[in-house]
Scaffold this active site. Sequence first.
Site, PDB file in Angstrom:
ATOM      1  N   TYR A  92      -2.195  -0.987  10.439  1.00  0.00           N
ATOM      2  CA  TYR A  92      -2.174  -1.215   8.987  1.00  0.00           C
ATOM      3  C   TYR A  92      -0.859  -0.693   8.401  1.00  0.00           C
ATOM      4  CZ  TYR A  92      -3.916  -1.083   4.120  1.00  0.00           C
ATOM      5  OH  TYR A  92      -4.084  -1.267   2.766  1.00  0.00           O
ATOM      6  N   SER A 140       0.869  -1.183   0.000  1.00  0.00           N
ATOM      7  CA  SER A 140       0.000   0.000   0.000  1.00  0.00           C
ATOM      8  C   SER A 140       0.902   1.229   0.000  1.00  0.00           C
ATOM      9  CB  SER A 140      -0.847   0.001   1.278  1.00  0.00           C
ATOM     10  OG  SER A 140      -1.476   1.247   1.477  1.00  0.00           O
TER      11      SER A 140
END
Length: 260
Positions: free
Chosen positions: A155, A142
């Site tokens: 995350y 990401s």
Amino acid sequence: MLAGRTALVTGSTSGIGLAVARALAKAGARVMLNGSRTAADAEALRAELAASTGVEVAYTQANLAQGASARALVEATIAAFGSVDILVNNAGIQHVAAVDAFPDDTWDQLIALNLSSVFHTTKAALPSMKARGWGRIVNIASAHGVVASPFKAPYTASKHAVVGFSKAVALEVAEQGITCNALCPGYVRTPLVEKQVADQAKVHNLPEDRVIREVILAAQPTRQFVEADEVAAFTLFLCSDAARSVTGSVQLIDGGWTAR
Ligand code: NAD
């Protein structure tokens, strides 16, 4: 381009993973789908993908938050198709909360899926790739693999770790025809992000279209979502022979987010 190759795409019943599975199948690879759908839903998806691409497609349900299940998924792929040549570690979850309010069990779950499953599937798939002297590992990290956002510490930690893991694996197998790269998308409109849009609309008391532009895409200079098909096309390139020298790299597809 990928005729004769076998691909395992984790979390491929939805969003980015499904787009990647479709692109690899269209390029001729046999595909093992995986995700958390009901058996009937998964069979419908498997049959549709096989019919529309003309390649063999299988589905294995596996909760990748459990190491044994992650390893079993790789073994099921080898049992079905004889090898795992392409491994796309895509399954992942998000949970948005301040660190001091973050539930302990959600941290454990998130790290188990977003990070530990990548270790387990990679470990299990590498012997098959080494035996054939060819392999492609694409880890869907990401933009949060290289930059951070508040309220997304677990995350962010998991995706930074996936980037580091990808580099180390790439170095280990560099002489064996195997590449390993981290692909880092910005915001892609998938069920994972739809949930964030709905949550943020409540938090900010704004309509969803304003949340998308002013909150979600504030960090993304294009102010456009990246499409899952774009991530799939990039993954397909990384799986090609043309990308044989692209390894240990961190590839950004983030609408300029991390250029700031
Ligand atoms: P999604 O929610 O649409 O799809 C997630 C997939 O993972 C589904 O197939 C789901 O069934 C599967 N899954 C969830 N938990 C699982 C488990 N325990 N075991 C096995 N499979 C499981 O999400 P998405 O947006 O397509 O995200 C895919 C990946 O891309 C994730 O790793 C995510 O972090 C990453 N990513 C997404 C975005 C984005 O904006 N959507 C941006 C950057 C990175």
